[in-house]
Every structure is written in C-alpha cells, then in structure tokens.
Design a protein around this motif. Structure first.
Motif, PDB file in Angstrom:
ATOM      1  N   PRO A   1      33.368  35.050  46.148  1.00 51.28           N
ATOM      2  CA  PRO A   1      34.626  34.673  45.498  1.00 51.28           C
ATOM      3  C   PRO A   1      34.599  34.897  43.991  1.00 51.28           C
TER       4      PRO A   1
ATOM      5  N   GLU B   1      35.405  38.557  43.343  1.00 50.89           N
ATOM      6  CA  GLU B   1      36.836  38.784  43.549  1.00 50.89           C
ATOM      7  C   GLU B   1      37.645  38.271  42.356  1.00 50.89           C
ATOM      8  N   GLN B   2      37.240  37.118  41.819  1.00 53.01           N
ATOM      9  CA  GLN B   2      37.914  36.536  40.663  1.00 53.01           C
ATOM     10  C   GLN B   2      37.794  37.453  39.440  1.00 53.01           C
TER      11      GLN B   2
END
Length: 255
Positions: free
Chosen positions: A124, A127-128
C-alpha cells in the motif's frame, strides 16, 4: 514518504548545510545532496524525480554563483526518484553521470528496471507514493548515459576527502553507498531511511531482495567512524549515527 500533490519536484526549502561542504536539498520524494568539490565545482548525489532539475540548478547557483558548476551526478541507484532529473541536469551542465555497474543498464534504458518484491506493509505504501507522483503531474522519466560505472572499492577523488564507493545490493542490484571516512559521513541510498523524527534508522522499503538488503544494511552499520547519515528519505542523522545504526533492527522492518 507520500509526495505532496502540489509537486514532488519542488524542494521543501533551499540547500541545508549538513557538514562542511555537504548540503541537503529536501524534496517531498527523494532528497538530493550537493557536495562541494576541490575544484570549486559541485557533485549531486541523486537527482530527485523528473522535473527537479530547475530547483537543483537554482541550489547550485546559490552555492557556487553559477548553475553550470555541477560537475558530477552520482546515482545511488536506478529508481525514478533518484535518477529522474539526471538527463535534464546533464543537458544543462554537461555533468558526468556515475552509477553502480549493475544498475547502469536500467539507468541508460538498455534493460528494464527489476521490480521490487513487496511485503504486505510495503504494497500500500508503494501505491500511495505512485499515486502521489501521478497527482503531482510528475513528467515522464528520461534515461541517461552512465559515464562511469562504479564498483565496490572505487574511490572518488576531488571530493572533500576520499569518497569510498560501496556496492550494497538488495534494494536494487547495483545500489551504491558513499563513505567519507574523514568527515564521518555516509550517503546511504535507499538501503537506509529514518523515521519522522530522524531518531530511528530503518531498512528502506521496496527491495528486489530483502535478505540481501538486510546484509548490506549490516555492512554499512559496521563501518567505523560514521557520525552522519545522508538518507534520501526521512531526516538526515547529523550526529550519533553509529549508535542509531547499532540500535536498528532491519530484519523486522516493513513486515
């Protein structure tokens, strides 16, 4: 490590002195370090994301009186937030590009960038970071020729004291650190980062081989006389780096 939507290529401030002859140019993603060379020119350690060149040239101008004083660009590795503005800087100044031999094909674009093997905690975050760069309108990456391929044990002359090249694979195959023993300074590349307060030293995320990265981390932690860590992500450790490295637990980071 999440970039500002405004611009991941805009520095948070002007050049910040770290030790004599070394300055940090803080960016939302991928800090750049400037080093004054013995001939009065400058070296850049990494170049930020694409679009960062104007800010880097302005910083060189502030320090040297002219932006074309940039003589060398040392890339710690081939990721976009480190090599992203190298091509533009070369076009503006004619600076020579130095990079680890195993990363040189990815830097020049003759081979693909090897993908990281992500842990559950890293997925994550990556992705951020990527979403933030897209929202900031980060320009496309331009590849650049590597003029000098660096190997473990090389020494860069003309720096403020000999700069020892360390091949520290794991984050990428050709990840490179620079150790200035006389100044007690270590440019770590993404192998090492720091927490929000700069007090805790951690293994950098997004490694192609986590086990190898941890071994490289431990090699850097064992270097004698390191007092200052110039990290690309997080706050530089200005003093007491040896203690921070000794207390680090890279084996358990990002799991």
């Amino acid at each position: 490590m999440t970039p500002s939507p405004a611009s991941s290529a805009s520095p948070d401030t002007g050049p910040v002195p770290i030790v004599p002859d070394v300055w940090q140019l803080p960016f939302p993603v991928g800090h750049v370090y400037l080093v004054r060379l013995s001939d009065g020119g400058f070296a850049a350690v990494d170049t930020g994301v694409p679009g960062s060149a104007p800010a880097i040239l302005e910083a060189v101008h502030r320090l040297a009186g002219k932006p074309d004083a940039l003589r060398q660009i040392v890339l710690t590795h081939s990721h976009v937030d480190h090599m992203g503005s190298a091509a533009d800087l070369v076009a503006a100044t004619g600076a020579r590009v130095l990079a680890g031999a195993a990363d040189a094909p990815a830097v020049s674009g003759t081979a693909p960038e090897p993908p990281p093997v992500l842990t559950a905690a890293e997925a994550p975050l990556l992705e951020q970071v990527q979403s933030g760069m897209a929202e900031a309108g980060t320009p496309p990456l331009k590849h650049v020729r590597v003029d000098v391929e660096l190997h473990d044990g090389d020494i860069l002359d003309g720096w403020p004291g000999p700069a020892h090249v360390l091949h520290v694979p794991g984050h990428t195959p050709g990840s490179t650190a620079l150790h200035l023993p006389a100044a007690g300074v270590l440019f770590t590349g993404d192998l090492i980062g720091t927490g929000p307060d700069g007090g805790r030293v951690v293994l950098g995320p997004f490694n192609v081989d986590r086990e190898v990265a941890v071994a490289s981390f431990r090699r850097l932690a064992a270097l004698p006389g390191v007092d200052t860590l110039c990290v690309p992500h997080g706050i530089p450790v200005r003093t007491g780096a040896a203690r921070a490295l000794a207390a680090a637990t890279p084996e358990t980071d990002w799991l």
